[in-house]
Structure formats: structure tokens, C-alpha cells
Design a protein around this motif. Sequence first.
Motif, mmCIF file in Angstrom:
data_model
loop_
_atom_site.group_PDB
_atom_site.id
_atom_site.type_symbol
_atom_site.label_atom_id
_atom_site.label_comp_id
_atom_site.label_asym_id
_atom_site.label_seq_id
_atom_site.Cartn_x
_atom_site.Cartn_y
_atom_site.Cartn_z
ATOM 1 N N SER A 188 -40.137 -14.294 -18.511
ATOM 2 C CA SER A 188 -39.751 -13.145 -19.495
ATOM 3 C C SER A 188 -40.701 -12.341 -20.049
ATOM 4 O O SER A 188 -40.320 -11.283 -20.630
ATOM 5 C CB SER A 188 -38.774 -14.052 -20.994
ATOM 6 O OG SER A 188 -39.628 -14.684 -21.849
ATOM 7 N N LEU A 189 -41.830 -12.455 -19.827
ATOM 8 C CA LEU A 189 -42.862 -11.766 -20.238
ATOM 9 C C LEU A 189 -43.090 -10.535 -19.382
ATOM 10 O O LEU A 189 -43.620 -9.489 -19.831
ATOM 11 C CB LEU A 189 -44.283 -12.489 -20.371
ATOM 12 C CG LEU A 189 -44.258 -13.526 -21.406
ATOM 13 C CD1 LEU A 189 -45.495 -14.148 -21.459
ATOM 14 C CD2 LEU A 189 -43.730 -12.944 -22.941
ATOM 15 N N VAL A 190 -42.552 -10.671 -18.282
ATOM 16 C CA VAL A 190 -42.747 -9.793 -17.018
ATOM 17 C C VAL A 190 -41.741 -8.779 -16.900
ATOM 18 O O VAL A 190 -40.656 -9.479 -16.545
ATOM 19 C CB VAL A 190 -43.403 -10.274 -15.625
ATOM 20 C CG1 VAL A 190 -43.727 -9.223 -14.668
ATOM 21 C CG2 VAL A 190 -44.673 -10.933 -16.150
ATOM 22 N N LEU A 191 -41.857 -7.555 -16.745
ATOM 23 C CA LEU A 191 -40.610 -6.819 -16.475
ATOM 24 C C LEU A 191 -41.036 -5.889 -15.143
ATOM 25 O O LEU A 191 -41.992 -5.348 -14.951
ATOM 26 C CB LEU A 191 -40.225 -5.700 -17.628
ATOM 27 C CG LEU A 191 -39.875 -6.432 -18.991
ATOM 28 C CD1 LEU A 191 -39.804 -5.587 -20.056
ATOM 29 C CD2 LEU A 191 -38.523 -7.523 -18.940
ATOM 30 N N LYS A 192 -39.848 -5.692 -14.369
ATOM 31 C CA LYS A 192 -40.059 -4.942 -13.252
ATOM 32 C C LYS A 192 -39.602 -3.346 -13.836
ATOM 33 O O LYS A 192 -38.575 -2.854 -14.295
ATOM 34 C CB LYS A 192 -39.055 -5.137 -12.062
ATOM 35 C CG LYS A 192 -39.487 -6.439 -11.316
ATOM 36 C CD LYS A 192 -38.682 -6.726 -10.162
ATOM 37 C CE LYS A 192 -37.008 -6.932 -10.538
ATOM 38 N NZ LYS A 192 -36.501 -7.264 -9.056
ATOM 39 N N VAL A 193 -40.669 -2.417 -13.798
ATOM 40 C CA VAL A 193 -40.418 -0.979 -14.122
ATOM 41 C C VAL A 193 -39.910 -0.162 -12.911
ATOM 42 O O VAL A 193 -39.222 0.681 -13.061
ATOM 43 C CB VAL A 193 -41.838 -0.497 -14.646
ATOM 44 C CG1 VAL A 193 -41.669 1.056 -15.240
ATOM 45 C CG2 VAL A 193 -42.317 -1.291 -15.886
ATOM 46 N N LEU A 194 -40.436 -0.405 -11.833
ATOM 47 C CA LEU A 194 -40.168 0.396 -10.717
ATOM 48 C C LEU A 194 -39.737 -0.648 -9.400
ATOM 49 O O LEU A 194 -40.739 -1.456 -8.910
ATOM 50 C CB LEU A 194 -41.354 1.477 -10.424
ATOM 51 C CG LEU A 194 -40.831 2.169 -8.895
ATOM 52 C CD1 LEU A 194 -39.693 2.869 -9.162
ATOM 53 C CD2 LEU A 194 -42.003 3.072 -8.679
ATOM 54 N N SER A 195 -38.634 -0.803 -9.182
ATOM 55 C CA SER A 195 -38.123 -1.593 -8.255
ATOM 56 C C SER A 195 -37.896 -0.914 -6.596
ATOM 57 O O SER A 195 -37.476 0.122 -6.514
ATOM 58 C CB SER A 195 -37.033 -2.395 -8.439
ATOM 59 O OG SER A 195 -37.114 -3.202 -9.728
ATOM 60 N N ALA A 196 -38.111 -1.776 -5.762
ATOM 61 C CA ALA A 196 -37.468 -0.989 -4.440
ATOM 62 C C ALA A 196 -36.358 -1.098 -4.031
ATOM 63 O O ALA A 196 -35.424 -1.832 -4.963
ATOM 64 C CB ALA A 196 -38.283 -2.047 -3.265
ATOM 65 N N SER A 197 -35.802 -0.568 -3.227
ATOM 66 C CA SER A 197 -34.310 -0.381 -3.007
ATOM 67 C C SER A 197 -33.927 -1.670 -2.179
ATOM 68 O O SER A 197 -34.571 -2.234 -1.514
ATOM 69 C CB SER A 197 -33.979 0.824 -2.003
ATOM 70 O OG SER A 197 -34.312 0.773 -0.776
#
Length: 447
Positions: free
Chosen positions: A206-215
Motif C-alpha cells: 500500500s506504500l507504492v502507487l502507480k502514477v503513470l501506467s502503461a496501456s
Amino acid sequence: MAAPRHHHLALAVAVALLVVTAAAADEGGPRGRRVLVLVDDLAVRSSHSAFFASLQGRGLDLDFRLADDPKLSLHRYGQYLYDGLVLFAPSTPRFGGSVDQNSILEFIDAGHDMILAADSSASDLIRGIATECGVDFDESRVYGWCQDPEAMVIDHINYAATDAEGDHTLIAGDDLIQSDVILGSKKIEAPVLFRGIGHAVNPSNSLVLKVLSASPSAYSANPKSKLASPPSLTGSAISLVSVMQARNNARVLISGSLDLFSNRFLKSGVQKAGSKIRHEKAGNEQFVTETSKWVFHERGHLKAVNVKHNKVGETNEPGMYRINDDLEYSVEIYEWSGTSWKPYVADDVQVQFYMMSPYVLKTLSTDKKGVFSTSFKVPDVYGVFQFKVEYQRLGYTGLSLSKQIPVRPYRHNEYERFITSAYPYYAASFSTMGAFFIFSFVYLYHK
């Protein structure tokens, strides 16, 4: 008599300067402004000058050093020399001086922040640091057990139109996290250009977040070789840029593309393949500016002050409560706006009155000026309680407040003199005494 006057004047000036300095420190930001920038080639300083200029324009003091500088050090005499770290040295096999992977992780454990950018040449050192921060860069298999370190993110649908004849590794990404505190309140309209390696994030972390993800059409592989087996990392599971906020509120941004921060990508126009809309400037400049503001605590940093509790109708904080007392609890919460502390406004801050488990859980109301407050009745249980505020919200620093207070039962002289529910017992006792008196009188005087 002149000497004493001069002495008193100097003392007054010193006290005034001390008060001004203390006030200035109180109004200061939540983090220091010294940032170490490590590069594996000094040419990066000029090729990424626009990004560095934006950091300096916001008051950050950048110290540029080669990653293999033999005099490199993060601390001296037990004190850290820097408050943040920008690691733009993806290919460096080892750091110079006293810096290594463990010292960088200790730097983060001490509450400091970091921006790390990698590319297809990322060394084991850089990959190891990313792994310790909860991110695993991809290494696609080519033949059997062989690992290919040059795996890149490929997307044959959502690529930049300028890469139409290329290998489709220049991606126009627009799958951004929905968070104003991380990306700013102004929406990023243009796609973000990305060329580099993807990474995976453990969904249970829960500490890591995806800010820009691939399609969903993207995959990770070596664009220069044929696929011998299905890629291990595909679709939206690929994260291009991720952030991590540790439990000590240290913040880390990890990007699989060093070019993401380059002048060329920041100033370049972009048109997504299959789209008729061409943007004069890619979303990179806004993206890296806003995310770097978040990383260096220029946004989303909370502080809590003036925690108070008292009996209703009183102002002084007691050393002990009695069961069934009516009490008030309040705390002031402020958010750093980048230039000053502003009142924080939210409707989800809660306080617990806690002993082994929460006996009372109340949502705090706010006056929209930073003051959160509530009132409640002390439970009919005595012991050692705690006022606890554990506040965690996406993108914001966590608040953990705790204040201990004992709760005592009623003293013997604090109960009501006559209890209504005990009237039958009162009647029984008096009737017994009356009956005994009558019996004694009849027994003694009856002939």
C-alpha cells in the motif's frame, strides 16, 4: 554609564533577532532545500537543464556531482549534508566515496526524499535500490534462462506518431493517477512521452502507487530481438512511473525513463497514434514539475499542532477524567502550500478514545480554519486511555497523534445521596426496623 547602556542595547538587539529567527523558522517549509544530484555524465546537467532550472526556481539548492566521485558523502559527523537526492545515473555500477546502496536506503529511512530515473542500461545497483523501494524493473527472458537487461516498454497502439516508422518504444502515456495532491489541481491534457523500461508494483504494497501506467496493449521486451516466449510483464500491470511514501513520510519517485525529464521531451510536441489532436507541448513538463513538488514536500504535507482536551465548560487540561464526564477534544491541522501553511479542510479526520481497543470513535468537525474538534462522554469504564488520531489519506503525509490520560471511577462521596432505583431497598430496611420495634414493644409489655 555608557558601557552598560551599550550592553543592554546589544542584548535587546540579540533577543529581537532571536525572536525573528524563531518566527521565520516556524513559518518555514517542512523540509530542507539542499538536494544532491548524482549523474553518470555531466552532459546530463545540460540535456536536462529545464528540469533542474524548475527545481532551482522553487528555491532548491542543487549540488551536482558525478556518481563515482571519490569524495562523495551523504553525511558528515553524524549529520546529513542533504535533504533530498536526485539519482540520474542509471548505468553507474557503483558510487564513489562512502555512498553505496545501504547508505542511500539509510538516507531514505532517515526521512529524506529521492527521485530515481533509470533506462535500459540500468545497472544492478540502480535496480537493487528500486527493488528495496518496492519496485521491480523488468528483465525479459530471451532464450531459456537468459535474461535480457535491455527490455523496454513497447506499445504498437498508443505510441507517439513521430515513432510510426520506429520500434514503437516512444510511448504517449495518458493513464495517470487521479490525485490532485500528487499531480496538482490542473489536469494534464497532453500525453506524457516515455521511452524506457517498465516495472512491476506489488499490489499488496500500500506504500507504492502507480502514477503513470502503461496501456492494456503495452508489453515489455527487447525491441531488437524476436520474442521467444510471452513477455512476463504486459498491459496495465506495467508501471512507467511510481511513487512511494514510507511510513516515516519519506517520499520516493521512480521512473523507468531518464528521457522523461530531458529538455527534448519537455519541449517536444506530441500526437498520439490514431488521434487527430496534436499538442504543441507534451505533458512532460507539467508532469515532472508537479510530481517533483510532491516528492520534495511542497504539497501534501500536513502538520498537527495545539492538541487540546478538557471538560466541557472548562479550559484547562485536567490530569485525569472521571467516568461519564463530558469532554472536548480539538487539534489544529495545517497543509504546506509551497509558500506557507494553510488550514487543512477535510471531513474524514477521526479521533479514538482508546484502551486496548477504541471505546469511542468520533469524526472531527472543522471550522475550515484548521481547527478540528468534537465532544463526547467518557465511557463508564476506568483505566488508562489514549486520545489517538491515525490519519492516512492518499498523497498526504500521515498523522499519528497520541495523548495518554487516566480515567477513574466515582469516589464514595461522589455518588448521589439517594438513588431512585434503590427506593424499594430503603423501604424494606425501614419496614424491618419498624417491625422489630413493634415486636420488641409487644414482647416486653404484653401481660
